[in-house]
Design a protein around this motif. Sequence first.
Motif, mmCIF file in Angstrom:
data_model
loop_
_atom_site.group_PDB
_atom_site.id
_atom_site.type_symbol
_atom_site.label_atom_id
_atom_site.label_comp_id
_atom_site.label_asym_id
_atom_site.label_seq_id
_atom_site.Cartn_x
_atom_site.Cartn_y
_atom_site.Cartn_z
ATOM 1 N N ASN A 10 0.836 -1.190 0.000
ATOM 2 C CA ASN A 10 0.000 0.000 0.000
ATOM 3 C C ASN A 10 0.872 1.242 0.000
ATOM 4 O OD1 ASN A 10 -2.441 -1.410 0.068
ATOM 5 N ND2 ASN A 10 -2.351 -1.577 2.291
ATOM 6 N N SER A 11 0.292 2.363 -0.381
ATOM 7 C CA SER A 11 1.005 3.627 -0.312
ATOM 8 C C SER A 11 0.982 4.106 1.136
ATOM 9 C CB SER A 11 0.344 4.653 -1.228
ATOM 10 O OG SER A 11 1.116 5.823 -1.285
ATOM 11 N N LEU A 56 -6.990 5.503 -1.146
ATOM 12 C CA LEU A 56 -7.032 4.050 -0.944
ATOM 13 C C LEU A 56 -6.711 3.286 -2.228
ATOM 14 C CD1 LEU A 56 -10.175 3.701 1.340
ATOM 15 C CD2 LEU A 56 -7.773 3.449 1.997
ATOM 16 N N GLY A 57 -6.939 3.898 -3.362
ATOM 17 C CA GLY A 57 -6.684 3.248 -4.651
ATOM 18 C C GLY A 57 -5.264 3.388 -5.136
ATOM 19 N N THR A 58 -4.379 3.926 -4.301
ATOM 20 C CA THR A 58 -2.976 4.066 -4.664
ATOM 21 C C THR A 58 -2.176 2.993 -3.931
ATOM 22 O OG1 THR A 58 -3.243 6.444 -4.958
ATOM 23 C CG2 THR A 58 -0.988 5.623 -4.720
ATOM 24 N N TYR A 59 -1.642 2.039 -4.701
ATOM 25 C CA TYR A 59 -0.812 0.983 -4.128
ATOM 26 C C TYR A 59 0.083 0.415 -5.220
ATOM 27 C CZ TYR A 59 -4.392 -2.241 -5.947
ATOM 28 O OH TYR A 59 -5.271 -2.920 -6.746
ATOM 29 N N TYR A 60 0.984 -0.466 -4.816
ATOM 30 C CA TYR A 60 2.000 -0.995 -5.720
ATOM 31 C C TYR A 60 2.032 -2.513 -5.572
ATOM 32 C CZ TYR A 60 2.967 3.729 -4.267
ATOM 33 O OH TYR A 60 2.811 5.031 -3.911
ATOM 34 N N TYR A 70 -0.703 1.169 -9.103
ATOM 35 C CA TYR A 70 -2.138 1.421 -9.207
ATOM 36 C C TYR A 70 -2.402 2.815 -8.665
ATOM 37 C CZ TYR A 70 -2.732 -3.613 -9.756
ATOM 38 O OH TYR A 70 -2.668 -4.896 -10.202
ATOM 39 N N GLN A 71 -3.082 3.604 -9.459
ATOM 40 C CA GLN A 71 -3.490 4.919 -8.996
ATOM 41 C C GLN A 71 -4.941 5.106 -9.385
ATOM 42 O OE1 GLN A 71 -1.197 8.224 -10.441
ATOM 43 N NE2 GLN A 71 -1.828 9.494 -8.740
ATOM 44 N N PHE A 72 -5.780 5.225 -8.380
ATOM 45 C CA PHE A 72 -7.225 5.318 -8.546
ATOM 46 C C PHE A 72 -7.742 4.159 -9.403
ATOM 47 C CE2 PHE A 72 -11.310 7.424 -9.564
ATOM 48 C CZ PHE A 72 -11.712 7.564 -8.263
ATOM 49 N N ALA A 97 1.814 8.651 -4.996
ATOM 50 C CA ALA A 97 2.277 8.459 -3.631
ATOM 51 C C ALA A 97 1.382 9.261 -2.701
ATOM 52 C CB ALA A 97 3.728 8.921 -3.481
ATOM 53 N N ALA A 98 0.891 8.642 -1.640
ATOM 54 C CA ALA A 98 0.022 9.332 -0.701
ATOM 55 C C ALA A 98 0.814 10.108 0.342
ATOM 56 C CB ALA A 98 -0.904 8.333 -0.015
#
Length: 147
Positions: A10-11, A56-60, A70-72, A97-98
């Motif tokens: 997760n970010s 929440l939609g930002t992760y790797y 993943y971004q949005f 990146a958050a």
Amino acid sequence: MKKFEGTRYNSKWDISTWLIIAIVAAGCAIPCFLDDGIWPTIISLAMLVFVIAAFLGTYYRIDGNKLIVYQFFISQAYPIDKIREIKPTKSVLSAPAASISYRIAITFTDKKILKSSAPLIISPVRQPQFIQELISTNPNIKTDNLK
């Protein structure tokens, strides 16, 4: 859309993430106290949900030889074997990146991958484990100045 597997990171959220959410929430709360009807309140709550969903939609994800960002809920895959260097950054450039304070910059050997000379800036949780997993796939990655 292709479904990717692999390890998910997760970010990282820091004080800046929570501050943005708090500012948006405060701005969205104002229509709740006005007597303008229900629509401004509904629109404000939808905006708040949108901002939280974006974070929440930002992760790797590391899947084999691919780093998927993943971004949005939109994914973009990058080849790990083309990563040249990973270094910490305090850049405030727009990035998937958050976090503002917990970012790393990833540069690639080929500028065509990102279609620019700017690095990919991300903020994965469990950063040492994330970097170690990238290095296990591509041992040629430079990691100067990292903890």
